[in-house]
Design a protein around this motif. Structure first.
Motif, short mmCIF file in Angstrom:
data_model
loop_
_atom_site.label_atom_id
_atom_site.label_comp_id
_atom_site.label_asym_id
_atom_site.label_seq_id
_atom_site.Cartn_x
_atom_site.Cartn_y
_atom_site.Cartn_z
N HIS A 1 0.85 -1.22 0.00
CA HIS A 1 0.00 0.00 0.00
C HIS A 1 0.88 1.26 0.00
N LEU A 2 1.91 1.25 0.84
CA LEU A 2 2.82 2.40 0.88
C LEU A 2 3.55 2.57 -0.45
N THR B 1 2.37 1.80 -3.36
CA THR B 1 1.38 2.38 -4.30
C THR B 1 1.25 3.88 -4.05
N GLU B 2 1.16 4.26 -2.78
CA GLU B 2 1.05 5.69 -2.44
C GLU B 2 2.30 6.45 -2.88
N LEU B 3 3.48 5.82 -2.69
CA LEU B 3 4.73 6.46 -3.08
C LEU B 3 4.78 6.66 -4.59
N GLN C 1 2.19 7.10 -6.49
CA GLN C 1 1.27 8.20 -6.79
C GLN C 1 1.91 9.55 -6.48
N VAL C 2 2.59 9.62 -5.36
CA VAL C 2 3.25 10.88 -4.99
C VAL C 2 4.33 11.21 -6.02
N THR D 1 2.71 12.47 -9.09
CA THR D 1 2.21 13.83 -8.88
C THR D 1 3.35 14.84 -8.93
#
Length: 192
Positions: A153-154, A156-158, A160-161, A164
């Motif tokens: 999950h982290l 995936t978030e990383l 996305q960041v 961005t």
């Protein structure tokens, strides 16, 4: 293992009896002769007449025949006693061996039972330890799975960041170029 006993060999004493009898007869005749010589006076070698020697032999034979019955019966009874005693000893040895065999059989059986009980207890204890370790391993695997899910999950978030940031950076880089182009255009127009 087979039990071994002692067998009483069948011994024929009949062959030995005549020899024993001859020896005993000779010994008995020698004793009787000495007794007669002591009573009669002159020794056999001193007797000159063959008729005296013959009569002496006849007397000895008669005395021997009279004594032979009890002597042979006592000899037979002593031989029977020896046979009986030997048979008893052999039977005692066989009984002792049977007792030893029974003792070893009982010992082996009790040892088998004890070893079997000990093996069952050891096996039971081993399974208890396996169950305890299985619980610990299961808990650790569950924690590991949860942490791996959190890491995923982290990640995936990383991503996305990062995407961005990359987009923002591109946007920042593109806008100054447009501004600079406009400024250059204005600047060119102003000069003309």
């Amino acid at each position: 293992m087979e039990r071994q006993g002692v067998d009483m060999p069948h011994v024929e004493f009949k062959d030995q009896e005549p020899q024993l009898l001859r020896e005993n007869q000779k010994q008995q005749q020698g004793e009787e002769t000495r007794d007669e010589e002591a009573c009669q006076g002159p020794a056999r070698s001193q007797v000159s007449s063959p008729s005296v020697a013959t009569s002496s032999a006849n007397r000895q034979l008669m005395m021997l025949e009279g004594k032979s019955g009890p002597y042979f019966s006592s000899l037979d009874s002593s031989i029977d006693m020896l046979k009986k005693r030997a048979q008893e000893l052999i039977e005692n040895i066989n009984e002792s061996r049977q007792k030893d065999h029974a003792l070893m059989t009982n010992f082996r059986d009790s040892l088998k039972i004890k070893v079997s009980d000990l093996t069952e207890k050891l096996e039971e204890r081993m399974y208890q330890i396996y169950n305890h370790h299985n619980k610990i391993i299961q808990e650790k695997l569950q924690e590991f799975t949860q942490k791996m899910a959190k890491i995923s999950h982290l990640e995936t978030e990383l991503k996305q960041v990062c995407h961005t940031v990359e987009t923002v950076y591109k946007d920042l880089c593109v806008q100054p170029e447009a501004t600079t182009l406009e400024e250059e255009q204005i600047h060119k127009d102003g000069e003309c």
